[in-house]
Design a protein around this motif. Structure first.
Motif, mmCIF file in Angstrom:
data_model
loop_
_atom_site.group_PDB
_atom_site.id
_atom_site.type_symbol
_atom_site.label_atom_id
_atom_site.label_comp_id
_atom_site.label_asym_id
_atom_site.label_seq_id
_atom_site.Cartn_x
_atom_site.Cartn_y
_atom_site.Cartn_z
ATOM 1 N N THR A 87 -0.069 -0.372 -45.460
ATOM 2 C CA THR A 87 -0.226 0.256 -44.142
ATOM 3 C C THR A 87 -1.486 1.111 -44.042
ATOM 4 O O THR A 87 -1.764 1.671 -42.992
ATOM 5 C CB THR A 87 1.000 1.137 -43.817
ATOM 6 N N ASP A 164 8.820 -11.432 -36.589
ATOM 7 C CA ASP A 164 7.650 -10.591 -36.321
ATOM 8 C C ASP A 164 8.064 -9.195 -35.866
ATOM 9 O O ASP A 164 7.411 -8.202 -36.215
ATOM 10 C CB ASP A 164 6.771 -11.244 -35.246
ATOM 11 N N ASN A 167 9.283 -7.261 -38.928
ATOM 12 C CA ASN A 167 8.142 -6.976 -39.796
ATOM 13 C C ASN A 167 7.284 -5.847 -39.250
ATOM 14 O O ASN A 167 6.758 -5.019 -40.007
ATOM 15 C CB ASN A 167 7.288 -8.232 -39.979
ATOM 16 N N ALA A 168 7.134 -5.818 -37.918
ATOM 17 C CA ALA A 168 6.323 -4.767 -37.299
ATOM 18 C C ALA A 168 6.945 -3.398 -37.530
ATOM 19 O O ALA A 168 6.232 -2.402 -37.727
ATOM 20 C CB ALA A 168 6.181 -5.038 -35.795
ATOM 21 N N ILE A 169 8.264 -3.348 -37.520
ATOM 22 C CA ILE A 169 8.955 -2.077 -37.770
ATOM 23 C C ILE A 169 8.836 -1.681 -39.234
ATOM 24 O O ILE A 169 8.486 -0.549 -39.573
ATOM 25 C CB ILE A 169 10.442 -2.187 -37.373
ATOM 26 N N LEU A 171 6.716 -2.568 -41.566
ATOM 27 C CA LEU A 171 5.366 -2.279 -42.060
ATOM 28 C C LEU A 171 4.682 -1.160 -41.277
ATOM 29 O O LEU A 171 3.450 -1.036 -41.308
ATOM 30 C CB LEU A 171 4.515 -3.550 -42.037
ATOM 31 N N ASN A 172 5.485 -0.343 -40.611
ATOM 32 C CA ASN A 172 4.977 0.870 -39.966
ATOM 33 C C ASN A 172 5.049 2.000 -40.991
ATOM 34 O O ASN A 172 6.102 2.231 -41.597
ATOM 35 C CB ASN A 172 5.822 1.195 -38.735
ATOM 36 N N LYS A 173 3.937 2.687 -41.194
ATOM 37 C CA LYS A 173 3.913 3.697 -42.264
ATOM 38 C C LYS A 173 4.927 4.812 -42.028
ATOM 39 O O LYS A 173 5.485 5.359 -42.989
ATOM 40 C CB LYS A 173 2.513 4.270 -42.430
ATOM 41 N N TRP A 174 5.209 5.132 -40.760
ATOM 42 C CA TRP A 174 6.157 6.209 -40.486
ATOM 43 C C TRP A 174 7.581 5.782 -40.822
ATOM 44 O O TRP A 174 8.389 6.599 -41.269
ATOM 45 C CB TRP A 174 6.041 6.665 -39.033
ATOM 46 N N PHE A 175 7.871 4.507 -40.594
ATOM 47 C CA PHE A 175 9.185 3.981 -40.994
ATOM 48 C C PHE A 175 9.337 4.071 -42.513
ATOM 49 O O PHE A 175 10.383 4.507 -43.024
ATOM 50 C CB PHE A 175 9.340 2.529 -40.535
#
Length: 247
Positions: A87, A164, A167-169, A171-175
């Motif tokens: 990320t 997708d 994956n977007a969730i 690979l979110n750094k805050w997650f």
């Protein structure tokens, strides 16, 4: 001779953890996960074998925690480090032999290092477990193998669920940062969680364990690797409800 059987299983757990560490460092998540699963398998059966053979010992207890520190402590920390690295823009690290030996040009991103908090929290949890005589029929806080399954499920979901949106969730750094802190909290929380140890096999005495195992099987069949985080959440909820009912 039979008293060494549980120790041999524990050492197989440690061996699997060492191999998983090498694979995780090289971002080979799927292969690393396979060896983690094998390690957790051996971790479950070393205690089972010790009880069945009546050869439980202080050596076995300490050896078990040392093996868990690698398979269920170091490996999930590396997994999270590598996931967080995806990320952020990582600095280039030279693979030239001279630069490695002389520590020339070495750079490291600081954010991914947060993932290693899981390793530190796991070490603290394992040390607490070794000196806590109350945790015989239950766990206080999330066991390190369960936490490891939670963490390693993340790259497996990315690899095999093929969504997708998910994956977007993920690979979110805050997650990932939030999951890291949640993991550290759950490992060392005071929540009482039931153990999957059967003193006998009657449904009456082990109803919650049988129901949990059945639900796990159904969820894994339906959701595959995406079921693992749900199973961990279910484990916590069922334990809290069981504690409330017992009181």
């Amino acid at each position: 001779m039979k008293k060494q059987i549980p120790n041999a299983l524990t050492l197989l757990n440690l061996l699997c953890g060492c191999i998983a560490t090498i694979l995780a460092v090289n971002s080979n998540f799927v292969s690393a996960a396979i060896f983690v699963f094998l390690g957790i398998f051996f971790d479950f059966f070393d205690g089972f074998a010790a009880r069945k053979l009546n050869v439980q010992s202080e050596l076995g207890l300490q050896l078990d925690s040392l093996a868990d520190m690698v398979t269920s402590g170091l490996v999930p920390g590396i997994f999270m480090y590598k996931l967080l690295s995806l990320t952020v823009d990582m600095p280039e690290i030279s693979n030239d032999w001279d630069s490695i030996v002389r520590f020339e040009g070495f750079k490291i991103a600081t954010l991914p290092l947060l993932g290693l908090l899981i390793t530190l929290a796991s070490a603290y949890r394992l040390a607490q477990f070794n000196i806590d005589e109350d945790q015989q029929g239950f766990f206080k806080g999330l066991p390190t193998p369960a936490n490891t399954l939670l963490i390693i499920s993340i790259p497996l979901i990315i690899e095999f669920q093929n969504s997708d949106a998910i994956n977007a969730i993920i690979l979110n750094k805050w997650f990932l940062i939030g999951l890291t802190f949640l993991s550290c909290y759950l490992l060392n929380s005071g929540i009482k969680l039931f153990a999957l140890k059967f003193k006998n096999y009657s449904f009456k005495d082990n109803a919650i364990r049988y129901v949990f195992i059945i639900l796990c099987i159904v969820l894994l069949i339906v959701l595959q690797f995406a079921a693992i985080p749900i199973i961990i959440l279910l484990y916590i909820i069922m334990s809290v409800l069981d504690n409330s009912t017992s009181k």
